[in-house]
Write a protein that holds these residues in place. Structure first.
Motif, PDB file in Angstrom:
ATOM      1  N   ILE A 144       1.384   6.140  -2.202  1.00 16.31           N
ATOM      2  CA  ILE A 144       0.706   6.379  -3.472  1.00 16.31           C
ATOM      3  C   ILE A 144      -0.800   6.443  -3.225  1.00 16.31           C
ATOM      4  O   ILE A 144      -1.334   5.698  -2.402  1.00 16.31           O
ATOM      5  CB  ILE A 144       1.064   5.295  -4.519  1.00 16.31           C
ATOM      6  CG1 ILE A 144       0.499   5.648  -5.889  1.00 16.31           C
ATOM      7  CG2 ILE A 144       0.625   3.919  -4.069  1.00 16.31           C
ATOM      8  CD1 ILE A 144       1.068   4.845  -7.029  1.00 16.31           C
ATOM      9  N   TYR A 145      -1.464   7.353  -3.933  1.00 15.84           N
ATOM     10  CA  TYR A 145      -2.918   7.502  -3.818  1.00 15.84           C
ATOM     11  C   TYR A 145      -3.571   6.664  -4.917  1.00 15.84           C
ATOM     12  O   TYR A 145      -3.269   6.826  -6.096  1.00 15.84           O
ATOM     13  CB  TYR A 145      -3.305   8.972  -3.977  1.00 15.84           C
ATOM     14  CG  TYR A 145      -4.785   9.215  -4.060  1.00 15.84           C
ATOM     15  CD1 TYR A 145      -5.609   8.978  -2.968  1.00 15.84           C
ATOM     16  CD2 TYR A 145      -5.370   9.686  -5.224  1.00 15.84           C
ATOM     17  CE1 TYR A 145      -6.979   9.206  -3.036  1.00 15.84           C
ATOM     18  CE2 TYR A 145      -6.734   9.920  -5.306  1.00 15.84           C
ATOM     19  CZ  TYR A 145      -7.537   9.673  -4.210  1.00 15.84           C
ATOM     20  OH  TYR A 145      -8.892   9.901  -4.290  1.00 15.84           O
ATOM     21  N   VAL A 146      -4.469   5.760  -4.545  1.00 17.44           N
ATOM     22  CA  VAL A 146      -5.098   4.855  -5.506  1.00 17.44           C
ATOM     23  C   VAL A 146      -6.582   5.145  -5.709  1.00 17.44           C
ATOM     24  O   VAL A 146      -7.276   4.374  -6.358  1.00 17.44           O
ATOM     25  CB  VAL A 146      -4.900   3.370  -5.106  1.00 17.44           C
ATOM     26  CG1 VAL A 146      -3.441   2.988  -5.158  1.00 17.44           C
ATOM     27  CG2 VAL A 146      -5.473   3.094  -3.729  1.00 17.44           C
ATOM     28  N   GLY A 147      -7.058   6.270  -5.185  1.00 20.50           N
ATOM     29  CA  GLY A 147      -8.467   6.637  -5.339  1.00 20.50           C
ATOM     30  C   GLY A 147      -8.709   7.394  -6.627  1.00 20.50           C
ATOM     31  O   GLY A 147      -7.810   7.584  -7.447  1.00 20.50           O
ATOM     32  N   ARG A 205      -0.893   9.414  -7.628  1.00 21.28           N
ATOM     33  CA  ARG A 205       0.055  10.439  -7.191  1.00 21.28           C
ATOM     34  C   ARG A 205       0.964   9.818  -6.149  1.00 21.28           C
ATOM     35  O   ARG A 205       0.500   9.168  -5.207  1.00 21.28           O
ATOM     36  CB  ARG A 205      -0.710  11.627  -6.611  1.00 21.28           C
ATOM     37  CG  ARG A 205       0.128  12.646  -5.920  1.00 21.28           C
ATOM     38  CD  ARG A 205       0.953  13.426  -6.930  1.00 21.28           C
ATOM     39  NE  ARG A 205       2.001  14.159  -6.260  1.00 21.28           N
ATOM     40  CZ  ARG A 205       1.913  15.426  -5.901  1.00 21.28           C
ATOM     41  NH1 ARG A 205       0.823  16.120  -6.184  1.00 21.28           N
ATOM     42  NH2 ARG A 205       2.916  16.010  -5.294  1.00 21.28           N
ATOM     43  N   VAL A 206       2.266   9.986  -6.307  1.00 22.49           N
ATOM     44  CA  VAL A 206       3.249   9.422  -5.388  1.00 22.49           C
ATOM     45  C   VAL A 206       3.756  10.520  -4.456  1.00 22.49           C
ATOM     46  O   VAL A 206       4.040  11.626  -4.889  1.00 22.49           O
ATOM     47  CB  VAL A 206       4.431   8.797  -6.164  1.00 22.49           C
ATOM     48  CG1 VAL A 206       5.515   8.313  -5.211  1.00 22.49           C
ATOM     49  CG2 VAL A 206       3.947   7.653  -7.040  1.00 22.49           C
ATOM     50  N   PHE A 207       3.847  10.185  -3.185  1.00 23.14           N
ATOM     51  CA  PHE A 207       4.366  11.090  -2.174  1.00 23.14           C
ATOM     52  C   PHE A 207       5.653  10.480  -1.631  1.00 23.14           C
ATOM     53  O   PHE A 207       5.626   9.397  -1.059  1.00 23.14           O
ATOM     54  CB  PHE A 207       3.356  11.289  -1.041  1.00 23.14           C
ATOM     55  CG  PHE A 207       2.018  11.761  -1.531  1.00 23.14           C
ATOM     56  CD1 PHE A 207       1.846  13.070  -1.938  1.00 23.14           C
ATOM     57  CD2 PHE A 207       0.945  10.890  -1.607  1.00 23.14           C
ATOM     58  CE1 PHE A 207       0.615  13.516  -2.392  1.00 23.14           C
ATOM     59  CE2 PHE A 207      -0.292  11.325  -2.061  1.00 23.14           C
ATOM     60  CZ  PHE A 207      -0.451  12.640  -2.463  1.00 23.14           C
ATOM     61  N   LYS A 208       6.758  11.168  -1.818  1.00 23.25           N
ATOM     62  CA  LYS A 208       8.056  10.622  -1.420  1.00 23.25           C
ATOM     63  C   LYS A 208       8.369  10.809   0.051  1.00 23.25           C
ATOM     64  O   LYS A 208       9.164  10.074   0.612  1.00 23.25           O
ATOM     65  CB  LYS A 208       9.162  11.251  -2.270  1.00 23.25           C
ATOM     66  CG  LYS A 208       9.060  10.854  -3.717  1.00 23.25           C
ATOM     67  CD  LYS A 208      10.201  11.418  -4.518  1.00 23.25           C
ATOM     68  CE  LYS A 208      10.054  10.980  -5.964  1.00 23.25           C
ATOM     69  NZ  LYS A 208      11.175  11.436  -6.777  1.00 23.25           N
ATOM     70  N   PRO A 253       1.300   2.609   1.247  1.00 26.37           N
ATOM     71  CA  PRO A 253       2.714   2.426   0.910  1.00 26.37           C
ATOM     72  C   PRO A 253       2.864   1.786  -0.479  1.00 26.37           C
ATOM     73  O   PRO A 253       2.058   0.936  -0.871  1.00 26.37           O
ATOM     74  CB  PRO A 253       3.231   1.476   1.992  1.00 26.37           C
ATOM     75  CG  PRO A 253       2.276   1.633   3.127  1.00 26.37           C
ATOM     76  CD  PRO A 253       0.947   1.935   2.492  1.00 26.37           C
ATOM     77  N   ILE A 254       3.880   2.206  -1.191  1.00 25.49           N
ATOM     78  CA  ILE A 254       4.130   1.689  -2.538  1.00 25.49           C
ATOM     79  C   ILE A 254       4.236   0.162  -2.528  1.00 25.49           C
ATOM     80  O   ILE A 254       3.811  -0.488  -3.471  1.00 25.49           O
ATOM     81  CB  ILE A 254       5.423   2.308  -3.117  1.00 25.49           C
ATOM     82  CG1 ILE A 254       5.242   3.794  -3.291  1.00 25.49           C
ATOM     83  CG2 ILE A 254       5.897   1.612  -4.359  1.00 25.49           C
ATOM     84  CD1 ILE A 254       5.113   4.321  -4.656  1.00 25.49           C
ATOM     85  N   GLU A 255       4.783  -0.395  -1.457  1.00 22.51           N
ATOM     86  CA  GLU A 255       4.998  -1.842  -1.382  1.00 22.51           C
ATOM     87  C   GLU A 255       3.700  -2.640  -1.503  1.00 22.51           C
ATOM     88  O   GLU A 255       3.715  -3.785  -1.930  1.00 22.51           O
ATOM     89  CB  GLU A 255       5.691  -2.223  -0.063  1.00 22.51           C
ATOM     90  CG  GLU A 255       7.097  -1.710   0.075  1.00 22.51           C
ATOM     91  CD  GLU A 255       7.176  -0.253   0.526  1.00 22.51           C
ATOM     92  OE1 GLU A 255       6.185   0.297   1.074  1.00 22.51           O
ATOM     93  OE2 GLU A 255       8.230   0.353   0.311  1.00 22.51           O
TER      94      GLU A 255
END
Length: 114
Positions: A41-44, A56-59, A82-84
């Motif tokens: 996931i992008y947190v910027g 935005r999530v990248f699977k 990572p989502i975690e």
């Protein structure tokens, strides 16, 4: 006593209170499970042009269409996580003095220059 499809050896082990042996094929990882990429996931901050938006999530890893952005802005790679660990990194983005905060601020400043 019902054997529930168990072999004679498994029935004897069960009666003796022993734990059943784990079969090798049950524990072996298949190539599909070992090669899967974790969700990121992008947190910027949102980037101009809509190429990368916050959360935005990248699977399946970072897509190739973002290669040029990531190479030209190394701070972006610090903000794709990572989502975690999403919650912890999101907190650090808001905390002055952290690497993640500095990376997000640099991206915001670059947007102002453009």
């Amino acid at each position: 006593m019902a054997t529930d499809g168990l072999s004679d050896k498994e029935v004897k082990n069960k009666e003796a209170g022993e734990k059943p042996a784990i079969k090798a094929k049950e524990t072996a990882k298949t190539p599909e499970t070992t090669k899967t990429q974790q969700q990121l996931i992008y947190v910027g901050p949102n980037l101009p042009g809509g190429r990368l938006s916050r959360f935005r999530v990248f699977k399946e890893g970072i897509p190739s269409y973002l290669d040029d952005i990531v190479k030209s802005n190394p701070d972006i790679s610090r903000l794709i996580v990572p989502i975690e660990v999403f919650t912890a990194v999101l907190a650090r983005v808001s905390t002055p003095g952290t690497i993640e905060h500095a990376a997000a601020q640099k991206l915001i400043e670059r947007q102002g220059e453009a």
